[in-house]
Write a protein that holds these residues in place. Structure first.
Motif, mmCIF file in Angstrom:
data_model
loop_
_atom_site.group_PDB
_atom_site.id
_atom_site.type_symbol
_atom_site.label_atom_id
_atom_site.label_comp_id
_atom_site.label_asym_id
_atom_site.label_seq_id
_atom_site.Cartn_x
_atom_site.Cartn_y
_atom_site.Cartn_z
ATOM 1 N N UNK A 14 15.834 51.990 108.821
ATOM 2 C CA UNK A 14 16.949 52.101 107.879
ATOM 3 C C UNK A 14 17.520 50.710 107.622
ATOM 4 N N UNK A 15 17.810 50.434 106.359
ATOM 5 C CA UNK A 15 18.469 49.182 105.986
ATOM 6 C C UNK A 15 19.612 49.476 105.032
ATOM 7 N N UNK A 16 20.511 48.517 104.886
ATOM 8 C CA UNK A 16 21.672 48.733 104.014
ATOM 9 C C UNK A 16 22.133 47.418 103.415
ATOM 10 N N UNK A 17 22.381 47.436 102.109
ATOM 11 C CA UNK A 17 22.963 46.302 101.393
ATOM 12 C C UNK A 17 24.401 46.679 101.082
ATOM 13 N N UNK A 18 25.339 46.073 101.810
ATOM 14 C CA UNK A 18 26.746 46.434 101.700
ATOM 15 C C UNK A 18 27.326 46.114 100.322
ATOM 16 N N UNK A 19 26.974 44.978 99.743
ATOM 17 C CA UNK A 19 27.513 44.591 98.442
ATOM 18 C C UNK A 19 27.055 45.527 97.335
ATOM 19 N N UNK A 20 25.797 45.930 97.377
ATOM 20 C CA UNK A 20 25.235 46.795 96.334
ATOM 21 C C UNK A 20 25.350 48.284 96.673
ATOM 22 N N UNK A 32 8.969 54.604 101.295
ATOM 23 C CA UNK A 32 10.223 53.853 101.377
ATOM 24 C C UNK A 32 11.030 54.164 100.121
ATOM 25 N N UNK A 33 12.277 54.576 100.317
ATOM 26 C CA UNK A 33 13.147 54.961 99.215
ATOM 27 C C UNK A 33 14.456 54.191 99.295
ATOM 28 N N UNK A 34 15.030 53.894 98.132
ATOM 29 C CA UNK A 34 16.362 53.302 98.065
ATOM 30 C C UNK A 34 17.308 54.315 97.432
ATOM 31 N N UNK A 35 18.436 54.528 98.101
ATOM 32 C CA UNK A 35 19.474 55.452 97.644
ATOM 33 C C UNK A 35 20.655 54.614 97.167
ATOM 34 N N UNK A 36 21.115 54.880 95.950
ATOM 35 C CA UNK A 36 22.093 54.034 95.276
ATOM 36 C C UNK A 36 23.507 54.611 95.398
ATOM 37 N N UNK A 37 24.479 53.725 95.658
ATOM 38 C CA UNK A 37 25.883 54.127 95.704
ATOM 39 C C UNK A 37 26.308 54.771 97.004
ATOM 40 N N UNK A 38 25.591 54.478 98.069
ATOM 41 C CA UNK A 38 25.892 55.074 99.383
ATOM 42 C C UNK A 38 26.999 54.263 100.065
ATOM 43 N N UNK A 39 28.137 54.890 100.354
ATOM 44 C CA UNK A 39 29.226 54.162 101.024
ATOM 45 C C UNK A 39 28.833 53.723 102.436
ATOM 46 N N UNK A 40 29.473 52.671 102.892
ATOM 47 C CA UNK A 40 29.181 52.119 104.215
ATOM 48 C C UNK A 40 29.393 53.143 105.330
ATOM 49 N N UNK A 41 30.389 54.007 105.188
ATOM 50 C CA UNK A 41 30.646 54.986 106.249
ATOM 51 C C UNK A 41 29.517 56.019 106.356
ATOM 52 N N UNK A 57 19.439 64.689 105.646
ATOM 53 C CA UNK A 57 19.297 65.872 104.803
ATOM 54 C C UNK A 57 20.624 66.432 104.318
ATOM 55 N N UNK A 58 21.628 66.378 105.157
ATOM 56 C CA UNK A 58 22.937 66.944 104.809
ATOM 57 C C UNK A 58 23.794 66.019 103.960
ATOM 58 N N UNK A 59 23.728 64.704 104.203
ATOM 59 C CA UNK A 59 24.692 63.795 103.581
ATOM 60 C C UNK A 59 24.111 62.762 102.615
ATOM 61 N N UNK A 60 22.790 62.636 102.571
ATOM 62 C CA UNK A 60 22.202 61.587 101.717
ATOM 63 C C UNK A 60 21.215 62.151 100.706
ATOM 64 N N UNK A 65 21.524 59.152 93.801
ATOM 65 C CA UNK A 65 20.285 58.869 93.072
ATOM 66 C C UNK A 65 19.401 57.945 93.908
ATOM 67 N N UNK A 66 18.096 58.069 93.715
ATOM 68 C CA UNK A 66 17.167 57.283 94.525
ATOM 69 C C UNK A 66 15.942 56.899 93.713
ATOM 70 N N UNK A 67 15.217 55.949 94.269
ATOM 71 C CA UNK A 67 13.926 55.572 93.703
ATOM 72 C C UNK A 67 12.973 55.256 94.840
#
Length: 70
Positions: A14-20, A32-41, A57-60, A65-67
């Motif tokens: 798992x990776x995360x870009x905090x700014x984006x 490998x998928x990127x999920x957009x607009x995921x809050x840091x929490x 499965x429950x929260x993401x 949206x993803x690609x």
């Protein structure tokens, strides 16, 4: 994006870009998928979850949206 290996039967890393607000998930199957607009929490909750697959499965999965990138 740099990902960290996690203990899960379904998720490899798992990776995360905090700014984006982009969450990147590598599955054990190799996708490998990127999920957009995921809050840091939500990212923090995924890292802390005992069952990462269940939390994902429950929260993401259907909440953002993803690609597929690989």
């Amino acid at each position: 994006m740099q990902r960290q290996i996690v203990e899960s039967t379904s998720i490899k890393s798992i990776g995360y870009d905090q700014e984006e607000e982009v969450l990147e998930v590598e599955f054990q199957s190799g996708g490998v998928y990127q999920y957009i607009g995921v809050p840091r929490d939500v990212y923090g909750g995924l890292l802390a979850a005992r069952s990462k697959g269940r939390y994902f499965g429950e929260f993401v999965r259907l909440s953002y949206p993803y690609e597929k990138i690989r």
